[in-house]
Design a protein around this motif. Structure first.
Motif, PDB file in Angstrom:
ATOM      1  N   PHE A   1       0.830  -1.206   0.000  1.00 50.48           N
ATOM      2  CA  PHE A   1       0.000   0.000   0.000  1.00 50.48           C
ATOM      3  C   PHE A   1       0.863   1.254   0.000  1.00 50.48           C
ATOM      4  CE2 PHE A   1      -2.614  -3.186   2.192  1.00 50.48           C
ATOM      5  CZ  PHE A   1      -3.838  -3.047   1.557  1.00 50.48           C
ATOM      6  N   ALA A   2       0.324   2.316  -0.573  1.00 49.58           N
ATOM      7  CA  ALA A   2       0.813   3.658  -0.277  1.00 49.58           C
ATOM      8  C   ALA A   2      -0.014   4.141   0.911  1.00 49.58           C
ATOM      9  CB  ALA A   2       0.627   4.581  -1.468  1.00 49.58           C
ATOM     10  N   VAL A   3       0.629   4.341   2.038  1.00 43.29           N
ATOM     11  CA  VAL A   3      -0.082   4.659   3.280  1.00 43.29           C
ATOM     12  C   VAL A   3       0.002   6.155   3.539  1.00 43.29           C
ATOM     13  CG1 VAL A   3      -0.243   4.212   5.751  1.00 43.29           C
ATOM     14  CG2 VAL A   3       0.435   2.376   4.195  1.00 43.29           C
ATOM     15  N   LEU A   4      -1.159   6.781   3.652  1.00 41.90           N
ATOM     16  CA  LEU A   4      -1.232   8.221   3.872  1.00 41.90           C
ATOM     17  C   LEU A   4      -1.846   8.491   5.244  1.00 41.90           C
ATOM     18  CD1 LEU A   4      -0.813  11.062   2.585  1.00 41.90           C
ATOM     19  CD2 LEU A   4      -3.209  10.916   1.818  1.00 41.90           C
ATOM     20  N   VAL A   5      -1.123   9.235   6.061  1.00 41.63           N
ATOM     21  CA  VAL A   5      -1.581   9.613   7.401  1.00 41.63           C
ATOM     22  C   VAL A   5      -1.719  11.128   7.434  1.00 41.63           C
ATOM     23  CG1 VAL A   5      -1.084   9.528   9.873  1.00 41.63           C
ATOM     24  CG2 VAL A   5      -0.360   7.640   8.379  1.00 41.63           C
ATOM     25  N   THR A   6      -2.892  11.627   7.795  1.00 46.65           N
ATOM     26  CA  THR A   6      -3.155  13.063   7.782  1.00 46.65           C
ATOM     27  C   THR A   6      -3.762  13.497   9.109  1.00 46.65           C
ATOM     28  OG1 THR A   6      -3.587  12.987   5.396  1.00 46.65           O
ATOM     29  CG2 THR A   6      -4.358  14.933   6.595  1.00 46.65           C
ATOM     30  N   ASP A   7      -3.247  14.588   9.661  1.00 47.96           N
ATOM     31  CA  ASP A   7      -3.833  15.226  10.847  1.00 47.96           C
ATOM     32  C   ASP A   7      -4.718  16.369  10.381  1.00 47.96           C
ATOM     33  OD1 ASP A   7      -2.533  13.539  12.585  1.00 47.96           O
ATOM     34  OD2 ASP A   7      -0.894  14.929  13.024  1.00 47.96           O
ATOM     35  N   GLY A   8      -6.008  16.209  10.527  1.00 50.67           N
ATOM     36  CA  GLY A   8      -6.939  17.237  10.084  1.00 50.67           C
ATOM     37  C   GLY A   8      -7.449  18.092  11.219  1.00 50.67           C
ATOM     38  N   ARG A   9      -8.518  18.816  10.933  1.00 48.45           N
ATOM     39  CA  ARG A   9      -9.118  19.677  11.953  1.00 48.45           C
ATOM     40  C   ARG A   9      -9.590  18.850  13.150  1.00 48.45           C
ATOM     41  NH1 ARG A   9     -13.126  22.651   7.899  1.00 48.45           N
ATOM     42  NH2 ARG A   9     -12.636  20.731   6.751  1.00 48.45           N
ATOM     43  N   GLY A  10      -9.408  19.430  14.319  1.00 44.00           N
ATOM     44  CA  GLY A  10      -9.719  18.736  15.558  1.00 44.00           C
ATOM     45  C   GLY A  10      -8.499  18.228  16.282  1.00 44.00           C
ATOM     46  N   THR A  11      -7.361  18.101  15.578  1.00 47.04           N
ATOM     47  CA  THR A  11      -6.129  17.634  16.216  1.00 47.04           C
ATOM     48  C   THR A  11      -5.424  18.808  16.894  1.00 47.04           C
ATOM     49  OG1 THR A  11      -4.921  17.920  14.137  1.00 47.04           O
ATOM     50  CG2 THR A  11      -5.823  15.731  14.594  1.00 47.04           C
ATOM     51  N   PRO A  12      -4.595  18.532  17.909  1.00 44.45           N
ATOM     52  CA  PRO A  12      -3.935  19.619  18.643  1.00 44.45           C
ATOM     53  C   PRO A  12      -2.731  20.173  17.901  1.00 44.45           C
ATOM     54  CG  PRO A  12      -3.291  17.508  19.549  1.00 44.45           C
ATOM     55  CD  PRO A  12      -4.325  17.213  18.492  1.00 44.45           C
ATOM     56  N   GLY A  13      -2.263  21.343  18.376  1.00 46.25           N
ATOM     57  CA  GLY A  13      -1.005  21.890  17.898  1.00 46.25           C
ATOM     58  C   GLY A  13      -1.113  22.956  16.831  1.00 46.25           C
ATOM     59  N   ARG A  14      -2.338  23.234  16.358  1.00 49.75           N
ATOM     60  CA  ARG A  14      -2.483  24.252  15.316  1.00 49.75           C
ATOM     61  C   ARG A  14      -3.406  25.383  15.741  1.00 49.75           C
ATOM     62  NH1 ARG A  14      -2.686  22.178   9.173  1.00 49.75           N
ATOM     63  NH2 ARG A  14      -2.630  24.452   8.984  1.00 49.75           N
ATOM     64  N   GLY A  15      -3.595  25.510  17.032  1.00 49.21           N
ATOM     65  CA  GLY A  15      -4.350  26.639  17.544  1.00 49.21           C
ATOM     66  C   GLY A  15      -5.778  26.294  17.909  1.00 49.21           C
ATOM     67  N   PRO A  16      -6.393  27.122  18.764  1.00 49.60           N
ATOM     68  CA  PRO A  16      -7.748  26.844  19.251  1.00 49.60           C
ATOM     69  C   PRO A  16      -8.794  26.726  18.148  1.00 49.60           C
ATOM     70  CG  PRO A  16      -6.686  28.511  20.600  1.00 49.60           C
ATOM     71  CD  PRO A  16      -5.785  28.276  19.438  1.00 49.60           C
ATOM     72  N   ALA A  17      -8.726  27.572  17.126  1.00 50.19           N
ATOM     73  CA  ALA A  17      -9.748  27.513  16.076  1.00 50.19           C
ATOM     74  C   ALA A  17      -9.690  26.181  15.342  1.00 50.19           C
ATOM     75  CB  ALA A  17      -9.563  28.676  15.094  1.00 50.19           C
ATOM     76  N   TRP A  18      -8.493  25.666  15.089  1.00 48.84           N
ATOM     77  CA  TRP A  18      -8.322  24.377  14.416  1.00 48.84           C
ATOM     78  C   TRP A  18      -8.893  23.250  15.271  1.00 48.84           C
ATOM     79  CZ3 TRP A  18      -6.401  23.213   9.603  1.00 48.84           C
ATOM     80  CH2 TRP A  18      -6.041  21.896   9.344  1.00 48.84           C
ATOM     81  N   GLU A  19      -8.586  23.282  16.564  1.00 48.51           N
ATOM     82  CA  GLU A  19      -9.069  22.242  17.470  1.00 48.51           C
ATOM     83  C   GLU A  19     -10.594  22.262  17.585  1.00 48.51           C
ATOM     84  OE1 GLU A  19      -5.227  22.356  20.512  1.00 48.51           O
ATOM     85  OE2 GLU A  19      -7.247  22.679  21.267  1.00 48.51           O
ATOM     86  N   LYS A  20     -11.165  23.479  17.600  1.00 44.75           N
ATOM     87  CA  LYS A  20     -12.588  23.611  17.906  1.00 44.75           C
ATOM     88  C   LYS A  20     -13.459  23.680  16.667  1.00 44.75           C
ATOM     89  CE  LYS A  20     -11.326  25.546  22.334  1.00 44.75           C
ATOM     90  NZ  LYS A  20     -11.308  26.685  23.279  1.00 44.75           N
ATOM     91  N   ALA A  21     -12.858  23.449  15.494  1.00 40.59           N
ATOM     92  CA  ALA A  21     -13.630  23.410  14.255  1.00 40.59           C
ATOM     93  C   ALA A  21     -14.586  22.232  14.218  1.00 40.59           C
ATOM     94  CB  ALA A  21     -12.686  23.363  13.049  1.00 40.59           C
ATOM     95  N   VAL A  22     -14.413  21.255  15.128  1.00 41.29           N
ATOM     96  CA  VAL A  22     -15.278  20.076  15.148  1.00 41.29           C
ATOM     97  C   VAL A  22     -16.423  20.235  16.146  1.00 41.29           C
ATOM     98  CG1 VAL A  22     -13.448  18.530  14.394  1.00 41.29           C
ATOM     99  CG2 VAL A  22     -13.800  18.904  16.841  1.00 41.29           C
ATOM    100  N   ARG A  23     -16.553  21.407  16.796  1.00 41.92           N
ATOM    101  CA  ARG A  23     -17.644  21.594  17.746  1.00 41.92           C
ATOM    102  C   ARG A  23     -18.980  21.491  17.015  1.00 41.92           C
ATOM    103  NH1 ARG A  23     -21.615  21.871  20.404  1.00 41.92           N
ATOM    104  NH2 ARG A  23     -21.878  22.836  22.467  1.00 41.92           N
ATOM    105  N   GLY A  24     -19.796  20.541  17.444  1.00 36.83           N
ATOM    106  CA  GLY A  24     -21.115  20.335  16.869  1.00 36.83           C
ATOM    107  C   GLY A  24     -21.173  19.256  15.806  1.00 36.83           C
ATOM    108  N   ASP A  25     -20.026  18.907  15.218  1.00 35.33           N
ATOM    109  CA  ASP A  25     -19.995  17.882  14.177  1.00 35.33           C
ATOM    110  C   ASP A  25     -18.578  17.318  14.119  1.00 35.33           C
ATOM    111  OD1 ASP A  25     -20.064  16.268  11.942  1.00 35.33           O
ATOM    112  OD2 ASP A  25     -21.077  17.725  10.660  1.00 35.33           O
ATOM    113  N   GLN A  26     -18.389  16.135  14.669  1.00 35.53           N
ATOM    114  CA  GLN A  26     -17.047  15.563  14.746  1.00 35.53           C
ATOM    115  C   GLN A  26     -16.624  14.797  13.504  1.00 35.53           C
ATOM    116  OE1 GLN A  26     -17.175  13.716  18.977  1.00 35.53           O
ATOM    117  NE2 GLN A  26     -15.069  14.373  18.625  1.00 35.53           N
ATOM    118  N   LEU A  27     -17.518  14.638  12.534  1.00 33.97           N
ATOM    119  CA  LEU A  27     -17.175  13.812  11.384  1.00 33.97           C
ATOM    120  C   LEU A  27     -17.044  14.587  10.078  1.00 33.97           C
ATOM    121  CD1 LEU A  27     -19.271  10.563  12.025  1.00 33.97           C
ATOM    122  CD2 LEU A  27     -16.813  10.925  12.335  1.00 33.97           C
ATOM    123  N   THR A  28     -17.956  15.504   9.787  1.00 34.00           N
ATOM    124  CA  THR A  28     -17.965  16.157   8.475  1.00 34.00           C
ATOM    125  C   THR A  28     -16.650  16.862   8.153  1.00 34.00           C
ATOM    126  OG1 THR A  28     -20.369  16.407   8.559  1.00 34.00           O
ATOM    127  CG2 THR A  28     -19.164  17.792   6.990  1.00 34.00           C
TER     128      THR A  28
END
Length: 719
Positions: free
Chosen positions: A529-556
């Motif tokens: 496989f070509a394995v791709l690992v991505t840290d998207g919105r909701g993960t720590p380390g990129r500021g409060p707005a990035w972390e809290k972008a999942v408030r109300g919807d953790q999947l979309t």
């Protein structure tokens, strides 16, 4: 990619990896853990197993540049065993502890006396010399902690807070008839008033979701303790049993699911004569005791509102339990509980964090002392007026920093990796997870004074990811390719793609460090496989707005980031076959994997979902309400983040894996999703793991899980 390995060595490594992964407990054995710097800073305490395949943990002392074993199999006089009580079992589960033996400890303020448990028995050792000795008290014992002067040890037995005077190896307690004493010399300071009440222990959501693992704290002068009283009478019970052993009785655990009653947690000042005073922490709407400590300025406590949008920092009077509000922090989404905060410097200046703009900044005495863009992740300790903390500028690297009055913050760690530290008087022990593994360095007065050796095994397949920044949101990603793909050239054939993210709150996988998850991604790449690992919105380390972008919807938004990263990676690498894309995950990413094939079958063609919450209302109050609110007030958030209603959408291969004894994400999540899929006439596969918790500890099961998933995904993408 490490070209020093031949093709045969890569092939051999790929074959050996699953066994190595299981035997080393995900490469946790042999790592240095639970570092502390007591007393004058000349000593460092830690635990570590004998080697990278030894499951028995030992207590060690570093002093004057040399290590010395304080307690281990050769000195305890009995084979170390697992947890001796239900609270200890729960604590091991919360910390994901995989070893047996001496896995945790506590020391007096000078670092002279260290207390620990093995198999529920109370042990102690004096660091000046001599063998460890058993303190003869009734067990099972949980969370022993010496008084600051080392004359007493506080511990919990069956929810009762006790103290005992430690004896040396040549001393023995005598049976006594004094009031409040047992025949073994222990005194009971706080006794539960009824079933479901404990003193000195934490509760489920505090340990699992808030990071508060303790329930009692000594006063600096040793005259009293600050003690948590937990009453779970209102909390619903869950009954866990092992279907593979129907002869064993089920066990009940109090588990506050989202929207239901929490445990009632109060704090008490308990004196050595058994008298106690309740600390005034009760405020309407503030259900959570988030943190507690007792420093030279008195008890310091934080309480958090049920909606998690307000945190109060309280200073308690040790005489009468009255409290004063030192600080109030509010946020429209939630107030993040940052490890190590709040605390105070030697002069009493309050240290915490504050979200200002899109930066989580360190504040001392109400003033922000770190610059915009430097994201504080944890406060590691104070030394006089200096504050040590970890922080992120580049999300793939986390460093240790030092701030002192009148000076700008100074970066202390230098190598790539994820770094933390233990802090004492003039001593800092840097604990770094680097691209080459763990590195522990002792600094005295700012200069290297030696190191502590990690003896974990080297992985059979060294991960060498290609780090990428993808799409308009600058998504951080890591790409792992098979060993036969030469750097800078396209492979001779297109590769199926496996997305292997976590991409949930509290964890980053795309870091410049060798961790177990990167080793697993490397192994899957070696399966073709070509394995791709991505840290998207909701993960720590990129500021409060990035972390809290999942408030109300953790999947979309998280799914959107995974899709965008996949497409962006394929633009520059057309050998990534977007007609053969799979995704796998565990826990949050297990939910993410299942959601991917349910909601986006045009992008994701197969999934392995391990231990994922499929019905969000079944998860605990503090964690789930942080992101989705109270289910009675915001039910739509739970519907949009749950998977049960999506079951009729399935038209891609899906494998569900779950441990039957999981007390974090209940097995019911997988059972309900499977039932909904069956009712909708949708084919799927289920792999139950009898007796397994959220962490698979059984070696045979752990060894076979990776090949089983690889075979499933290969077959699914070949259809």
């Amino acid at each position: 990619m490490d070209r020093s390995l031949s093709a045969a060595e890569w092939e051999s490594g790929a074959a050996a990896f699953p066994r190595q992964f299981a035997l080393t407990r995900r490469f946790a054995l042999g790592t240095v853990r639970n570092l502390s710097v007591p007393g004058d800073g000349t000593r460092v305490l830690f635990v570590r197993t004998g080697d990278g395949a030894d499951p028995v943990s030992r207590l060690w002392l570093w002093e004057d540049g040399a290590e010395r074993e304080l307690a281990g199999p050769g000195t305890l006089g009995a084979a170390p065993s697992g947890p001796g009580s239900e609270p200890e079992r729960a604590a091991r589960e919360r910390t994901r502890e995989q070893a047996v033996g001496v896995t945790d400890y506590a020391a007096d303020s000078a670092g002279s006396l260290v207390a620990f448990t093995v198999g529920g028995a109370l042990w102690a050792v004096r660091t000046a010399g001599g063998p460890p000795f058993r303190v003869p008290v009734e067990g099972p014992v949980t969370d022993p902690r010496p008084s600051p002067d080392g004359t007493l040890i506080a511990y919990v037995r069956e929810g009762t807070l006790c103290v005992v005077s430690p004896a040396g190896p040549d001393q023995h307690h005598r049976p006594g008839d004094a009031d409040g004493e047992s025949a073994l010399g222990a005194r009971e300071l706080a006794v539960p008033e009824g079933p479901g009440v404990t003193y000195g222990l934490t509760d489920h959501v505090a340990a699992e979701s808030m990071g508060r693992l303790r329930g009692h704290w000594w006063a600096p002068d040793g005259s009293a303790l600050l003690v948590a009283r937990v009453d779970t009478a209102r909390v619903a019970r869950r009954w866990l049993s092992d279907p593979a052993h129907p002869e064993r009785p089920p066990r009940a655990i109090p588990y506050p699911a989202a929207g239901t009653a929490n445990a009632e947690v109060t704090l008490h000042l308990v004196r050595l004569d058994g008298t106690r005073t309740e600390v005034d922490t009760r405020r309407t709407g503030f259900e959570y005791v988030a943190t507690a400590r007792w420093d030279g300025w008195g008890p310091l406590v934080t309480v958090q509102s049920r909606d998690q949008r307000t945190v109060l920092t309280l200073a308690a009077d040790p005489a009468d339990g009255s409290t004063e509000v030192l600080d109030m922090c509010e946020d429209e989404h939630w107030v993040e509980l940052v490890p190590g905060t709040p605390c105070r410097t030697e002069s009493g200046a309050l240290v915490r964090t504050s979200d200002e703009g899109d930066t989580r900044r360190l504040t001392v005495a109400g003033t922000a002392v770190t610059p915009p863009g430097l994201q504080v992740q944890a406060v590691l300790g104070t030394d006089g007026e200096a504050v040590w903390f970890s922080a992120v500028q580049d999300p793939t690297v986390e460093h240790v920093w030092r701030w002192s009055p009148g000076a700008a913050p100074e970066q202390v760690s230098r190598a790539d990796g994820v770094h933390g530290a233990a802090v004492g008087r003039g001593t800092v022990v840097l604990d770094g997870l680097t691209p080459r593994g763990q590195r522990v360095t002792v600094l005295r007065a700012g200069r290297a004074a030696g190191g502590v050796d990690a003896v974990a095994e080297e992985p059979a397949l060294p991960p060498e990811p290609l780090f990428l920044t993808l799409g308009e949101r600058g998504l951080r990603a890591a790409l792992y390719l098979p060993s036969w793909c030469r750097p800078g050239t396209a492979p001779p054939r297109s590769l199926p793609v496996l997305l292997n993210p976590y991409s949930g709150p509290g964890m980053r996988l795309v870091v410049r460090a060798r961790h177990w998850a990167s080793c697993v991604s490397r192994w899957f790449a070696e399966q073709g496989f070509a394995v791709l690992v991505t840290d998207g919105r909701g993960t720590p380390g990129r500021g409060p707005a990035w972390e809290k972008a999942v408030r109300g919807d953790q999947l979309t938004p998280v799914l959107e980031d995974q899709r965008d990263a996949l497409r962006a990676a394929a633009v520059a690498r057309p050998f990534l076959d977007l007609d053969r894309v799979a995704i796998r995950g565990w826990s949050f990413s297990g939910t993410l994997a299942a959601a991917a094939v349910l909601r986006h079958p045009d992008v994701f063609h197969a999934a392995v979902a391990g231990a994922g919450p499929s019905e969000q209302r079944l998860y605990d109050t503090h964690w789930k309400e942080r992101f989705l609110g109270h289910p009675d007030q915001e039910p739509g958030n739970y519907d949009s983040s749950s998977l049960i209603q999506d079951a009729p959408l399935l038209r891609r291969p899906l494998l569900l894996i779950h441990g039957t004894d999981d007390d974090n994400v209940a097995f019911a999540h997988t059972l309900r999703l499977s039932a909904a899929l069956l009712a909708a006439g949708r084919d799927h596969s289920v792999l139950p793991l009898p007796g397994a918790s959220h962490l698979v500890r059984d070696e045979a099961a752990a060894e076979q899980l990776l090949p089983f998933q690889a075979r499933f995904l290969k077959d699914a993408l070949a259809r």
